[in-house]
Every structure is written in C-alpha cells, then in structure tokens.
Enzyme design. Structure first.
Site, PDB file in Angstrom:
ATOM      1  N   LYS A 184      31.717   4.848 -19.164  1.00  0.00           N
ATOM      2  CA  LYS A 184      32.788   4.177 -19.917  1.00  0.00           C
ATOM      3  C   LYS A 184      34.140   4.492 -19.283  1.00  0.00           C
ATOM      4  O   LYS A 184      34.997   3.612 -19.151  1.00  0.00           O
ATOM      5  CB  LYS A 184      32.735   4.650 -21.378  1.00  0.00           C
ATOM      6  N   ASN A 202      41.842  -9.174 -19.985  1.00  0.00           N
ATOM      7  CA  ASN A 202      40.784  -8.681 -19.082  1.00  0.00           C
ATOM      8  C   ASN A 202      40.357  -9.778 -18.105  1.00  0.00           C
ATOM      9  O   ASN A 202      40.145  -9.523 -16.921  1.00  0.00           O
ATOM     10  CB  ASN A 202      39.579  -8.194 -19.894  1.00  0.00           C
TER      11      ASN A 202
HETATM   12  P1  NAD Z   1      44.267   6.042 -34.234  1.00  0.00           P
HETATM   13  O1  NAD Z   1      45.565   6.308 -33.558  1.00  0.00           O
HETATM   14  O2  NAD Z   1      44.100   4.768 -35.002  1.00  0.00           O
HETATM   15  O3  NAD Z   1      43.929   7.235 -35.227  1.00  0.00           O
HETATM   16  C1  NAD Z   1      44.163   8.570 -34.934  1.00  0.00           C
HETATM   17  C2  NAD Z   1      44.634   9.238 -36.216  1.00  0.00           C
HETATM   18  O4  NAD Z   1      44.657  10.639 -36.027  1.00  0.00           O
HETATM   19  C3  NAD Z   1      46.044   8.811 -36.628  1.00  0.00           C
HETATM   20  O5  NAD Z   1      46.015   8.408 -37.981  1.00  0.00           O
HETATM   21  C4  NAD Z   1      46.844  10.092 -36.452  1.00  0.00           C
HETATM   22  O6  NAD Z   1      47.919  10.191 -37.380  1.00  0.00           O
HETATM   23  C5  NAD Z   1      45.774  11.131 -36.715  1.00  0.00           C
HETATM   24  N1  NAD Z   1      46.143  12.461 -36.231  1.00  0.00           N
HETATM   25  C6  NAD Z   1      46.568  12.820 -35.000  1.00  0.00           C
HETATM   26  N2  NAD Z   1      46.841  14.136 -34.968  1.00  0.00           N
HETATM   27  C7  NAD Z   1      46.580  14.607 -36.218  1.00  0.00           C
HETATM   28  C8  NAD Z   1      46.694  15.880 -36.816  1.00  0.00           C
HETATM   29  N3  NAD Z   1      47.118  16.940 -36.142  1.00  0.00           N
HETATM   30  N4  NAD Z   1      46.344  15.989 -38.109  1.00  0.00           N
HETATM   31  C9  NAD Z   1      45.909  14.934 -38.830  1.00  0.00           C
HETATM   32  N5  NAD Z   1      45.792  13.685 -38.313  1.00  0.00           N
HETATM   33  C10 NAD Z   1      46.125  13.546 -37.015  1.00  0.00           C
HETATM   34  O7  NAD Z   1      43.147   6.188 -33.116  1.00  0.00           O
HETATM   35  P2  NAD Z   1      41.725   5.452 -33.040  1.00  0.00           P
HETATM   36  O8  NAD Z   1      41.918   4.067 -32.547  1.00  0.00           O
HETATM   37  O9  NAD Z   1      40.967   5.672 -34.300  1.00  0.00           O
HETATM   38  O10 NAD Z   1      41.070   6.265 -31.834  1.00  0.00           O
HETATM   39  C11 NAD Z   1      40.501   7.552 -31.975  1.00  0.00           C
HETATM   40  C12 NAD Z   1      39.681   7.808 -30.710  1.00  0.00           C
HETATM   41  O11 NAD Z   1      38.586   6.897 -30.703  1.00  0.00           O
HETATM   42  C13 NAD Z   1      40.455   7.549 -29.410  1.00  0.00           C
HETATM   43  O12 NAD Z   1      40.092   8.459 -28.429  1.00  0.00           O
HETATM   44  C14 NAD Z   1      40.037   6.135 -29.024  1.00  0.00           C
HETATM   45  O13 NAD Z   1      40.122   5.881 -27.630  1.00  0.00           O
HETATM   46  C15 NAD Z   1      38.573   6.148 -29.481  1.00  0.00           C
HETATM   47  N6  NAD Z   1      38.043   4.814 -29.758  1.00  0.00           N
HETATM   48  C16 NAD Z   1      38.708   3.948 -30.590  1.00  0.00           C
HETATM   49  C17 NAD Z   1      38.167   2.696 -30.850  1.00  0.00           C
HETATM   50  C18 NAD Z   1      38.852   1.712 -31.771  1.00  0.00           C
HETATM   51  O14 NAD Z   1      38.390   0.560 -31.878  1.00  0.00           O
HETATM   52  N7  NAD Z   1      39.920   2.057 -32.446  1.00  0.00           N
HETATM   53  C19 NAD Z   1      36.949   2.333 -30.260  1.00  0.00           C
HETATM   54  C20 NAD Z   1      36.286   3.240 -29.420  1.00  0.00           C
HETATM   55  C21 NAD Z   1      36.854   4.490 -29.187  1.00  0.00           C
HETATM   56  O1  KPL Z   2      36.732  -0.396 -23.428  1.00  0.00           O
HETATM   57  C1  KPL Z   2      37.518  -1.239 -23.052  1.00  0.00           C
HETATM   58  C2  KPL Z   2      38.946  -1.041 -23.411  1.00  0.00           C
HETATM   59  O2  KPL Z   2      39.700  -2.014 -23.507  1.00  0.00           O
HETATM   60  O3  KPL Z   2      39.312   0.128 -23.617  1.00  0.00           O
HETATM   61  C3  KPL Z   2      37.043  -2.401 -22.222  1.00  0.00           C
HETATM   62  C4  KPL Z   2      36.978  -3.649 -23.041  1.00  0.00           C
HETATM   63  C5  KPL Z   2      35.632  -2.097 -21.709  1.00  0.00           C
HETATM   64  C6  KPL Z   2      37.910  -2.601 -21.037  1.00  0.00           C
HETATM   65  O4  KPL Z   2      37.911  -1.471 -20.212  1.00  0.00           O
END
Ligand code: NAD
Ligand code: KPL
Length: 305
Positions: A184, A202
């Site tokens: 990933k 993309n």
């Molecule tokens: P987000 O920013 O929506 O949520 C993170 C939350 O954590 C925020 O509400 C923030 O205030 C909270 N936070 C940060 N520090 C904190 C602390 N010290 N105490 C309490 N709360 C705290 O992020 P997300 O989109 O949910 O992403 C989380 C992880 O998941 C990331 O690494 C992201 O790349 C991964 N991810 C997200 C998605 C998606 O669709 N959103 C999909 C796949 C992977």
């Molecule tokens: O995971 C993704 C992202 O946007 O973070 C895709 C759609 C695979 C592009 O890298």
C-alpha cells in the site's frame, strides 16, 4: 462480559469503527483530547454515521485521557503523525495484557508506538475502507473495503476478531501484514505525490506514464532490497490498475493538501526514502520526488514532516 473497545481518535475511521461496534451492542468508549472536547461531544449526544444517505446517531460514551479505568483493548485511529503522542498519554492505563490495533496508513508510526508500550500486543492494520467527516462528530461511510490485521511477531489471531464479524466490519487476519502495508505504501508513493504535483485526479497520471513507470521501477528495487519481494511483484501493473480504477478520484494526499491539512508524507514517501538510504540504495527519482513534494508543501505553508 465483552471487553470494552477504547477508541482513540474521533475522526473518520475512529467514528466508522466506534459506531459499527456500538450498533452491534458491543461496549465502546471514545477517548477525547480534553475536557472541552468531551463537553462539546456530550452536548451533541453521540456520533453520527451516514450510510447510503441515511444518518443515525450512536450514543457512544466519551472520556478523556485522564479518566480512570484500565484499558485492555485500544483502537488507535489517529493520523500516523499523532499516534505516538496520543498513545503515550494513555500508556499508564494500559493493562499488562493490553492489545492495540493500529489503523495508521504507511509505515514507521506502528514501530514507534510498539516500542513505547513493550508490554502490549500491537496489531497492525491496513484498511481499504473509505470515510470522511462532513461535520463535527459525523462521518460518511464513502467506500466499502476491507481491513487486514496482523502481528508480524505472533501469527495467532486474537479471539476478539469475532467482535468485528458481529459488527459487520469486513476483515481478514494475515501473517503478512508488513507485506500488505509495504504494498500500500508503494502504491501511495507512486500515485499520491504526483497527483499533488501535477494537480490532477488519479486518472490524470495516465498522461504521465513514463514518470509513474520510473517510480515503480525504483520502488520495486527498494521492496526487493528491504526484504519485501512479495510486495514488489507486478507493482507497476497494480499501480496502473489502481490509476485506471480510481481515475475519477482525488488521492488522499491531494485532498489533504487541497484542504490545507498536514499530510502523512513522513510515513509514506519519507519512510521509503529513509529505508532506501539505510540500505545505501540510490533511488534518484524517488529522492527528487520527495524534494519536489517538500518544496510544494512549503509553498502551501504546510509542514513537510
Ligand atoms: P482523521 O483526521 O479523520 O481522524 C483522526 C482523529 O484523531 C482526529 O479526530 C484527531 O482530532 C484525533 N486525534 C489526534 N491526536 C489525538 C490525541 N492526542 N487525542 C485524541 N484524539 C486525537 O483521520 P482518519 O482519516 O480517520 O485517518 C486515520 C488513519 O487511518 C490515517 O493514518 C489514515 O491514513 C488511515 N486511513 C484513513 C482512511 C479514511 O478513509 N479516512 C482509509 C484508510 C486509512
Ligand atoms: O490509497 C490511495 C490514496 O488515495 O491514499 C489510492 C487511491 C490507492 C491512491 O494511492
């Protein structure tokens, strides 16, 4: 009596997990930053999950870091750059047999968290589910997907995966979680920075085929050299497939930059470049991509770490 799921981070993924676990009748508690956030949350009455246009509120109880009570099962759902600091604030509440599920994208933050809580079992996760916030305490379930979970040091699956089945969270246990995370990461390195630099969806990268192919060749070399040959297999074909399949989408990094949010660059391209340098690998196009991205983030007033 089921073990309580403590969810750290009430953002997109944290809310998506907390609401589905609560909907299934499982005990869940949300951990919020401070008393002011807790008060704001309590005034709202709960977390809202919007699914297929329908919004439902789940009254998941909230607490702060300094609430009392042990934590046996913790879902860490903050961004990679926040995970270490957030977990440090809870370390004293973790039980000796605590288990943490680390939902962070990229690599680097998981090892840092695990080193901080050596008594706990840290389970790494890689998710293709998609969710975004359309307001405070509200999340829209935007893309169905899968979450792979695994523990590279201990291949036996935890019994509580049943909770995920009960909650309808599609998942699979894998002993090869590092391969999944590296794969990933490589996809994200080949696609996301270029969408930012070329200011495109993309699908726009179909016009930059050579640049993508060159990056894929260097990423393949990196994966092979750092002990992840399975993650390297047919990388370029997979990148091209994802570009085609998600042509109309903006990458997550593009969206972060467009919305003036900090990116997870250090755990994606930054991690790839750091590992390359540790292996004394010269990967000029990846290194140049990192420099271009950092310069771009600076012009937008965004942090580059
Ligand atoms: P987000 O920013 O929506 O949520 C993170 C939350 O954590 C925020 O509400 C923030 O205030 C909270 N936070 C940060 N520090 C904190 C602390 N010290 N105490 C309490 N709360 C705290 O992020 P997300 O989109 O949910 O992403 C989380 C992880 O998941 C990331 O690494 C992201 O790349 C991964 N991810 C997200 C998605 C998606 O669709 N959103 C999909 C796949 C992977
Ligand atoms: O995971 C993704 C992202 O946007 O973070 C895709 C759609 C695979 C592009 O890298």
């Amino acid at each position: 009596m089921s073990t309580t799921w403590h969810v750290l981070g009430a953002g997109s993924l944290g809310t998506l997990w907390a609401t589905r676990l609560a909907r299934a009748g499982l005990p869940v508690k949300l951990i919020l930053r401070d008393a002011a956030r807790l008060q704001a949350y309590q005034a709202t009455g709960g977390l809202t999950l919007v699914e297929q246009g329908e919004a439902r509120v789940y009254a998941v109880p909230g607490e702060t870091f300094d609430s009392s009570g042990p934590i046996k099962r913790l879902l860490v759902a903050c961004k990679a750059y926040d995970a270490q600091t957030a977990v440090a604030q809870l370390a004293s509440r973790l039980t000796p047999d605590a288990e943490l599920v680390l939902l962070q994208n990229g690599l680097g933050s998981q090892e840092a968290v695990a080193a901080q809580v050596p008594q706990a079992r840290c389970i790494f996760a890689s998710s293709t589910e998609g969710a975004f916030r359309d307001g405070d305490w509200r999340v829209v379930f935007a893309g169905h997907g899968y979450t792979w979970l695994g523990d590279a040091s201990h291949p036996v699956a935890p019994f509580w995966l049943d909770d995920l089945s009960t909650a309808g969270i599609p998942h699979e246990w894998t002993p090869d979680i590092l391969t999944r995370l590296w794969r990933k990461l490589a996809l994200n390195c080949a696609i996301n920075p270029l969408t930012v630099l070329h200011d495109c969806r993309n699908g726009g990268l179909q016009q930059h085929h050579c640049e993508v192919a060159t990056l894929c060749a260097e990423l393949t070399e990196l994966l092979e050299q750092c002990g992840q040959p399975a993650a390297a297999q047919d990388l370029q074909q997979e990148v091209e497939r994802v570009i085609h399949a998600t042509a109309a989408n903006y990458s997550s990094m593009y969206q972060d930059v467009a919305n003036q949010r900090r990116t997870e660059i250090s755990y994606l391209l930054g991690h790839a470049c750091a590992v390359a340098s540790r292996h004394q690998l010269v990967l000029p196009h990846l290194a140049q991509l990192q420099q271009r991205l950092i310069a771009h983030l600076h012009t937008r007033g965004l942090p580059s770490d």
